[in-house]
Design a protein around this motif. Structure first.
Motif, PDB file in Angstrom:
ATOM      1  N   THR A 138     -19.853 -27.173  32.027  1.00 55.61           N
ATOM      2  CA  THR A 138     -21.053 -27.266  31.154  1.00 55.61           C
ATOM      3  C   THR A 138     -21.476 -25.620  31.124  1.00 55.61           C
ATOM      4  N   GLY A 139     -21.063 -24.819  31.739  1.00 55.63           N
ATOM      5  CA  GLY A 139     -21.267 -23.398  31.217  1.00 55.63           C
ATOM      6  C   GLY A 139     -20.484 -23.065  30.078  1.00 55.63           C
ATOM      7  N   ALA A 140     -19.181 -23.608  29.859  1.00 57.36           N
ATOM      8  CA  ALA A 140     -18.347 -23.533  28.533  1.00 57.36           C
ATOM      9  C   ALA A 140     -19.103 -23.890  27.477  1.00 57.36           C
ATOM     10  N   VAL A 141     -19.562 -25.389  27.702  1.00 58.06           N
ATOM     11  CA  VAL A 141     -20.020 -25.932  26.503  1.00 58.06           C
ATOM     12  C   VAL A 141     -21.419 -25.280  25.933  1.00 58.06           C
ATOM     13  N   LEU A 142     -22.148 -24.820  27.004  1.00 52.00           N
ATOM     14  CA  LEU A 142     -23.487 -24.024  26.560  1.00 52.00           C
ATOM     15  C   LEU A 142     -23.247 -22.753  25.829  1.00 52.00           C
ATOM     16  N   VAL A 143     -22.304 -21.886  26.284  1.00 51.04           N
ATOM     17  CA  VAL A 143     -22.130 -20.599  25.451  1.00 51.04           C
ATOM     18  C   VAL A 143     -21.407 -21.078  24.388  1.00 51.04           C
ATOM     19  N   SER A 144     -20.610 -21.871  24.389  1.00 53.68           N
ATOM     20  CA  SER A 144     -19.874 -22.102  23.034  1.00 53.68           C
ATOM     21  C   SER A 144     -20.647 -22.559  22.012  1.00 53.68           C
ATOM     22  N   ALA A 145     -21.534 -23.704  22.234  1.00 55.52           N
ATOM     23  CA  ALA A 145     -22.566 -24.161  21.547  1.00 55.52           C
ATOM     24  C   ALA A 145     -23.673 -23.237  21.028  1.00 55.52           C
ATOM     25  N   ALA A 146     -24.117 -22.537  21.866  1.00 57.15           N
ATOM     26  CA  ALA A 146     -24.912 -21.383  21.346  1.00 57.15           C
ATOM     27  C   ALA A 146     -24.464 -20.068  20.663  1.00 57.15           C
ATOM     28  N   ASP A 147     -23.088 -20.119  20.861  1.00 57.53           N
ATOM     29  CA  ASP A 147     -22.443 -18.995  19.876  1.00 57.53           C
ATOM     30  C   ASP A 147     -22.425 -19.533  18.603  1.00 57.53           C
ATOM     31  N   THR A 148     -22.073 -20.809  18.434  1.00 58.14           N
ATOM     32  CA  THR A 148     -21.765 -21.454  17.067  1.00 58.14           C
ATOM     33  C   THR A 148     -23.140 -21.433  16.361  1.00 58.14           C
ATOM     34  N   ILE A 149     -24.279 -21.788  17.144  1.00 59.91           N
ATOM     35  CA  ILE A 149     -25.511 -21.773  16.421  1.00 59.91           C
ATOM     36  C   ILE A 149     -26.055 -20.533  16.016  1.00 59.91           C
ATOM     37  N   ALA A 150     -25.639 -19.597  16.934  1.00 62.42           N
ATOM     38  CA  ALA A 150     -26.052 -18.123  16.819  1.00 62.42           C
ATOM     39  C   ALA A 150     -25.252 -17.460  15.404  1.00 62.42           C
ATOM     40  N   ARG A 151     -24.193 -18.005  14.945  1.00 63.23           N
ATOM     41  CA  ARG A 151     -23.358 -17.456  14.018  1.00 63.23           C
ATOM     42  C   ARG A 151     -23.936 -17.930  12.882  1.00 63.23           C
ATOM     43  N   VAL A 152     -24.546 -19.103  12.700  1.00 55.46           N
ATOM     44  CA  VAL A 152     -24.849 -19.993  11.429  1.00 55.46           C
ATOM     45  C   VAL A 152     -26.433 -20.224  11.085  1.00 55.46           C
ATOM     46  N   ILE A 153     -27.181 -20.084  12.173  1.00 58.71           N
ATOM     47  CA  ILE A 153     -28.504 -20.256  11.886  1.00 58.71           C
ATOM     48  C   ILE A 153     -29.287 -19.280  10.990  1.00 58.71           C
ATOM     49  N   VAL A 154     -29.029 -17.931  10.825  1.00 58.07           N
ATOM     50  CA  VAL A 154     -29.321 -17.043   9.845  1.00 58.07           C
ATOM     51  C   VAL A 154     -28.290 -16.355   8.928  1.00 58.07           C
ATOM     52  N   GLN A 155     -27.489 -17.115   8.504  1.00 53.42           N
ATOM     53  CA  GLN A 155     -26.290 -16.691   7.595  1.00 53.42           C
ATOM     54  C   GLN A 155     -26.888 -15.981   6.457  1.00 53.42           C
ATOM     55  N   PRO A 156     -26.145 -15.046   5.885  1.00 58.27           N
ATOM     56  CA  PRO A 156     -24.945 -14.486   6.284  1.00 58.27           C
ATOM     57  C   PRO A 156     -25.070 -13.531   7.568  1.00 58.27           C
ATOM     58  N   SER A 157     -26.111 -13.460   8.055  1.00 57.45           N
ATOM     59  CA  SER A 157     -26.327 -12.709   9.321  1.00 57.45           C
ATOM     60  C   SER A 157     -26.303 -13.382  10.445  1.00 57.45           C
ATOM     61  N   GLU A 158     -26.216 -12.879  11.742  1.00 55.97           N
ATOM     62  CA  GLU A 158     -26.012 -13.589  12.800  1.00 55.97           C
ATOM     63  C   GLU A 158     -26.921 -13.019  14.162  1.00 55.97           C
ATOM     64  N   ILE A 159     -27.244 -13.677  14.813  1.00 59.81           N
ATOM     65  CA  ILE A 159     -28.053 -13.371  16.179  1.00 59.81           C
ATOM     66  C   ILE A 159     -27.215 -13.359  17.361  1.00 59.81           C
ATOM     67  N   PRO A 160     -27.319 -12.643  18.197  1.00 59.71           N
ATOM     68  CA  PRO A 160     -26.806 -12.420  19.651  1.00 59.71           C
ATOM     69  C   PRO A 160     -26.770 -13.573  20.271  1.00 59.71           C
ATOM     70  N   THR A 161     -25.590 -14.101  20.859  1.00 60.01           N
ATOM     71  CA  THR A 161     -25.577 -15.623  21.390  1.00 60.01           C
ATOM     72  C   THR A 161     -26.581 -15.222  22.751  1.00 60.01           C
ATOM     73  N   GLY A 162     -26.711 -14.212  23.406  1.00 62.85           N
ATOM     74  CA  GLY A 162     -27.680 -13.971  24.506  1.00 62.85           C
ATOM     75  C   GLY A 162     -28.954 -14.782  24.203  1.00 62.85           C
ATOM     76  N   ILE A 163     -29.533 -14.347  22.876  1.00 54.92           N
ATOM     77  CA  ILE A 163     -30.865 -14.691  22.552  1.00 54.92           C
ATOM     78  C   ILE A 163     -30.920 -16.126  22.374  1.00 54.92           C
TER      79      ILE A 163
END
Length: 346
Positions: free
Chosen positions: A302-327
């Motif tokens: 569950t933790g692996a899915v959570l961080v992996s999904a959050a990191d993917t969203i963080a990379r693309v939500i404000v392209q071309p920039s990205e926000i930290p996964t922790g946020i």
């Protein structure tokens, strides 16, 4: 076999089937998240391009994007999510507090303090930092854990779970204050790195960081899974655990050390990602129940899915920039944390 024994056997089979189904389901979700993450980014790669590149048929540009940029970061995010989630599950088990996690106890803060000290003296570009940071983070987290344990220990009573939590909160506040004072003295480059790190950025996104983190998890995760029965016994209370032959304080120290090591090595490469150690155990507990034999594997995935999904969203939500996964994790975790607080007051 009596009727009661038949019912117990049927119940155990039902639980085993449920736990297996949940673990398989979480594994499937992780694979789906992995595939989506490989195909997601500023530079588009179609699923066919990704598949072709994985099997050696990609162009130089596609190989660079997939093997040098995306895959290491995806794998690090999965490992970090698994490690932080398992660390939080252990902390909740030994403290018997559903709101405990490594961040709340100050373990993450202790590891982070050592990372900041390293950056102050050696900068952010040292090659040795890849392999020394996990050890330095472990030292900081270990000293913090020993301090918390020592302040929480009372002769004749051992460790009271509530005293452990309150001491951890106090120590975490003190370390955070010291960290803030140190950050003020950093130069611009160091400050930018530390600010991003504190927000929870997967900054260690190359294969060297994967190699630095992987051995820790390969050693610690099987050990913790092996201790599932001990965690179940500790949850029964100290007196019952003693009567069942468990060495309560010794086992608690060992499990706390494993939790500290898991959190420290993950914090070293991912920064301070909050709420993973809190949310993942709760989600897993809702799916498989409180017994750690099923809870620990489900929590890890569950933790692996959570961080992996959050990191993917963080990379693309404000392209071309990205926000930290922790946020991104905090956006998910903060409302859930408030929900847990409200539920515990009822």
């Amino acid at each position: 076999m009596t009727e009661l024994q038949k019912k117990n056997e049927a119940y155990r089979r039902k639980v085993a089937i449920r736990n297996t189904t949940v673990v398989i389901g979480c594994g499937v979700l992780l694979i789906i998240s992995f595939i989506i993450s490989m195909n997601t980014g500023y530079t588009k790669l179609s699923p066919l391009d990704t598949l072709r590149t994985l099997f050696g048929g990609g162009t130089d540009k596609e190989n660079l994007i997939l093997f040098d940029f995306r895959l290491p970061r995806i794998i690090v995010s999965i490992l970090v999510g698994a490690g932080l989630a398992l660390s939080g599950c252990i902390i909740q088990g030994i403290s018997k507090n559903a709101l405990a996690d490594p961040g709340l106890l100050g373990i993450n803060a202790g590891a982070g303090l050592m990372v900041i000290l390293y950056v102050m003296f050696f900068g952010t570009q040292s090659f040795l930092s890849v392999f020394t940071l996990p050890f330095l983070a472990l030292a900081g987290a270990g000293v913090t854990a020993v301090l918390i344990y020592g302040l929480s220990f009372k002769k004749g009573e051992g460790i009271a779970p509530m005293r452990l939590i309150l001491t951890g909160v106090a120590v975490q506040s003190g370390i955070s204050a010291l960290t803030t004072l140190l950050v003020v003295g950093l130069d611009e480059t160091q400050f930018d790195f530390v600010a991003t790190w504190q927000a929870g950025s997967i900054w260690g996104s190359n294969w060297k960081f994967v190699l630095a983190l992987l051995p820790w998890l390969i050693l610690l995760i099987p050990y913790v899974l092996y201790k599932a029965r001990i965690l179940d016994v500790l949850n029964l209370g100290d007196q019952v655990a003693y009567s069942l032959g468990a060495s309560v304080e010794k086992e608690r120290r060992r499990l706390l050390a494993a939790s500290v090591a898991l959190a420290a090595c993950c914090v070293a490469v991912s920064g301070s990602i909050s709420f993973v150690g809190l949310i993942a155990p709760h989600l897993a507990r809702r799916l498989v129940g409180p017994k750690h034999g099923g809870l620990l594997p489900a929590c890890t995935l569950t933790g692996a899915v959570l961080v992996s999904a959050a990191d993917t969203i963080a990379r693309v939500i404000v392209q071309p920039s990205e926000i930290p996964t922790g946020i991104m994790v905090a956006i998910i975790g903060a409302p859930y944390f408030l929900y847990l607080l409200a539920k515990n007051r009822q």
